[in-house]
Enzyme design. Sequence first.
Site, PDB file in Angstrom:
ATOM      1  CB  CYS A 137      -0.956   0.003   1.189  1.00  0.00           C
ATOM      2  SG  CYS A 137      -0.175  -0.429   2.758  1.00  0.00           S
ATOM      3  CG  HIS A 139      -0.785   4.229   4.923  1.00  0.00           C
ATOM      4  ND1 HIS A 139      -1.478   3.854   6.059  1.00  0.00           N
ATOM      5  CD2 HIS A 139      -0.283   3.071   4.399  1.00  0.00           C
ATOM      6  CE1 HIS A 139      -1.408   2.532   6.205  1.00  0.00           C
ATOM      7  NE2 HIS A 139      -0.698   2.038   5.204  1.00  0.00           N
TER       8      HIS A 139
HETATM    9  N1  LIG Z   1      -5.023  -3.417   5.271  1.00  0.00           N
HETATM   10  C1  LIG Z   1      -4.337  -2.791   4.316  1.00  0.00           C
HETATM   11  O1  LIG Z   1      -4.256  -1.550   4.296  1.00  0.00           O
HETATM   12  C2  LIG Z   1      -3.654  -3.564   3.238  1.00  0.00           C
HETATM   13  C3  LIG Z   1      -3.091  -2.855   2.182  1.00  0.00           C
HETATM   14  C4  LIG Z   1      -2.452  -3.562   1.158  1.00  0.00           C
HETATM   15  C5  LIG Z   1      -2.374  -4.942   1.239  1.00  0.00           C
HETATM   16  N2  LIG Z   1      -2.926  -5.585   2.309  1.00  0.00           N
HETATM   17  C6  LIG Z   1      -2.865  -7.054   2.333  1.00  0.00           C
HETATM   18  O2  LIG Z   1      -4.180  -7.525   2.062  1.00  0.00           O
HETATM   19  C7  LIG Z   1      -4.414  -8.741   2.770  1.00  0.00           C
HETATM   20  C8  LIG Z   1      -5.665  -8.570   3.639  1.00  0.00           C
HETATM   21  O3  LIG Z   1      -5.402  -7.592   4.609  1.00  0.00           O
HETATM   22  P1  LIG Z   1      -6.547  -7.031   5.576  1.00  0.00           P
HETATM   23  O4  LIG Z   1      -5.967  -5.819   6.192  1.00  0.00           O
HETATM   24  O5  LIG Z   1      -7.838  -6.922   4.870  1.00  0.00           O
HETATM   25  O6  LIG Z   1      -6.618  -8.201   6.680  1.00  0.00           O
HETATM   26  P2  LIG Z   1      -7.826  -8.573   7.667  1.00  0.00           P
HETATM   27  O7  LIG Z   1      -8.702  -7.414   7.909  1.00  0.00           O
HETATM   28  O8  LIG Z   1      -7.159  -9.209   8.820  1.00  0.00           O
HETATM   29  O9  LIG Z   1      -8.653  -9.674   6.846  1.00  0.00           O
HETATM   30  C9  LIG Z   1      -8.105 -10.949   6.567  1.00  0.00           C
HETATM   31  C10 LIG Z   1      -9.076 -11.734   5.698  1.00  0.00           C
HETATM   32  O10 LIG Z   1      -8.451 -12.987   5.383  1.00  0.00           O
HETATM   33  C11 LIG Z   1      -9.370 -14.015   5.647  1.00  0.00           C
HETATM   34  N3  LIG Z   1      -8.688 -15.250   6.012  1.00  0.00           N
HETATM   35  C12 LIG Z   1      -7.861 -15.482   7.047  1.00  0.00           C
HETATM   36  N4  LIG Z   1      -7.465 -16.773   7.069  1.00  0.00           N
HETATM   37  C13 LIG Z   1      -8.054 -17.358   5.997  1.00  0.00           C
HETATM   38  C14 LIG Z   1      -8.044 -18.682   5.480  1.00  0.00           C
HETATM   39  N5  LIG Z   1      -7.329 -19.655   6.055  1.00  0.00           N
HETATM   40  N6  LIG Z   1      -8.778 -18.941   4.365  1.00  0.00           N
HETATM   41  C15 LIG Z   1      -9.500 -17.966   3.771  1.00  0.00           C
HETATM   42  N7  LIG Z   1      -9.564 -16.694   4.228  1.00  0.00           N
HETATM   43  C16 LIG Z   1      -8.831 -16.397   5.325  1.00  0.00           C
HETATM   44  C17 LIG Z   1     -10.170 -13.505   6.817  1.00  0.00           C
HETATM   45  O11 LIG Z   1     -11.357 -14.245   6.912  1.00  0.00           O
HETATM   46  P3  LIG Z   1     -12.074 -14.583   8.324  1.00  0.00           P
HETATM   47  O12 LIG Z   1     -12.939 -13.405   8.629  1.00  0.00           O
HETATM   48  O13 LIG Z   1     -12.859 -15.809   7.999  1.00  0.00           O
HETATM   49  O14 LIG Z   1     -10.987 -14.806   9.311  1.00  0.00           O
HETATM   50  C18 LIG Z   1     -10.395 -12.064   6.374  1.00  0.00           C
HETATM   51  O15 LIG Z   1     -11.442 -12.005   5.455  1.00  0.00           O
HETATM   52  C19 LIG Z   1      -3.131  -9.032   3.546  1.00  0.00           C
HETATM   53  O16 LIG Z   1      -2.312  -9.896   2.799  1.00  0.00           O
HETATM   54  C20 LIG Z   1      -2.480  -7.664   3.658  1.00  0.00           C
HETATM   55  O17 LIG Z   1      -1.087  -7.745   3.816  1.00  0.00           O
HETATM   56  C21 LIG Z   1      -3.574  -4.938   3.302  1.00  0.00           C
END
Ligand SMILES: NC(=O)c1ccc[n+]([C@@H]2O[C@H](COP(=O)([O-])OP(=O)(O)OC[C@H]3O[C@@H](n4cnc5c(N)ncnc54)[C@H](OP(=O)(O)O)[C@@H]3O)[C@@H](O)[C@H]2O)c1
Length: 356
Positions: free
Chosen positions: A138, A252
Amino acid sequence: MNGRSVLDECKIAVVGATGAVGLEVLSILAGRGVPSTHVISLASERSAGTKLAYGRDQVIVKAVSAEAFDGVEYAIFAADGSTSTRWAAVAVQRGVTVIDNSSAFRMADGVPLVVPEINGGVLDGDAGKAQIIANPNCSTILLLLALEPLRAAFGVCEIVVSTYQAVSGAGIAAMDELREQTRDVLAGKAAQPKVFTEPCAFNLFSHDSSVDVETGQNGEETKIIAETRKIWNDAEVRVIPTCVRVPVLRAHTQAVTVRLGRAAIGEEVGDAMSRGVGLRVMDDRQGNRFPTPAKASGADEVLVGRIRAAEPIATGATTDRFCLLLSGDQLRKGAALNAVQIAEYVESRRNAAVAN
Ligand SMILES: NC(=O)c1ccc[n+]([C@@H]2O[C@H](COP(=O)([O-])OP(=O)(O)OC[C@H]3O[C@@H](n4cnc5c(N)ncnc54)[C@H](OP(=O)(O)O)[C@@H]3O)[C@@H](O)[C@H]2O)c1
């Protein structure tokens, strides 16, 4: 609904639909008029059966499985890296084009790392084939989008950047942690860190990614350096980041000093920035009003201001060092929106190939 998308007719899976990025992907697809019947919401077993808002409709979450990808054209992965590692290849084998938000494949040879406004062209040759396409980190997306007009006009040799990163960069649980700690501290109780090791309410700290004991760089800084070089296809550019987490829910902010490939006058740099794609210049020196995360939250554009020579110069004089301040919603352009735009870019190339 606030627009149409070339994805209207496509079946799209969202893996990690219940998370901070996944929910934003659903909101963007609904806003672009993709019908709820074309969207497959996937997450872990824990969330199976959960109903999520989708515009005026709802979608029901299913546990991710190989069969869930049948008939799907695009899968936007917004889960952790291990989920991407396990399922992305399974989806590709079933003919799905995967756009992955995790860091699992970003630096892999042969995997395009794409910000469509900057290097979408790397997808042109392979637009027809099912493959994994990586969405950059990001902070990298926001930084490079803001610098693209300067790179195009003058070249960029060196970037020094300090980040002020919202807690939502660490997911939904981190947003809950900031809200909970803020309530606790205001009630006179001690903050109880769970997601982060340091308290996040009324505090800031060096980015929570692990630190390389040899180099002293943390994971976020390492990603910004490596991904900048890959996206720009420029192994020489110097990138010196310092990444910090701040008690902000969303969006950010970055303070950037850039050394250009050639000296320029301030007006030239201002003109170039005002032509930047996906940017909104917010540079009110008289009113002392500039980009903030509050203004950037929910916006598609990256807000840019404080554009100035690094050291004061006479009117009409040139310098090669300039500074700027940016704020961008890392859940939108830093993740979900960029992923949807990649799918739109590929789909428009496929449509053009069919039309020809
Ligand atoms: N947040 C940001 O600003 C941002 C920016 C760029 C990239 N990212 C990347 O995007 C990804 C998601 O980030 P996030 O911030 O949205 O995280 P998050 O809010 O913690 O959400 C994680 C998601 O992954 C799912 N998940 C976890 N374990 C799983 C499994 N075994 N099988 C299938 N689904 C599973 C969760 O589902 P449950 O609800 O069922 O647990 C939830 O929907 C990460 O790789 C992160 O590094 C994030």
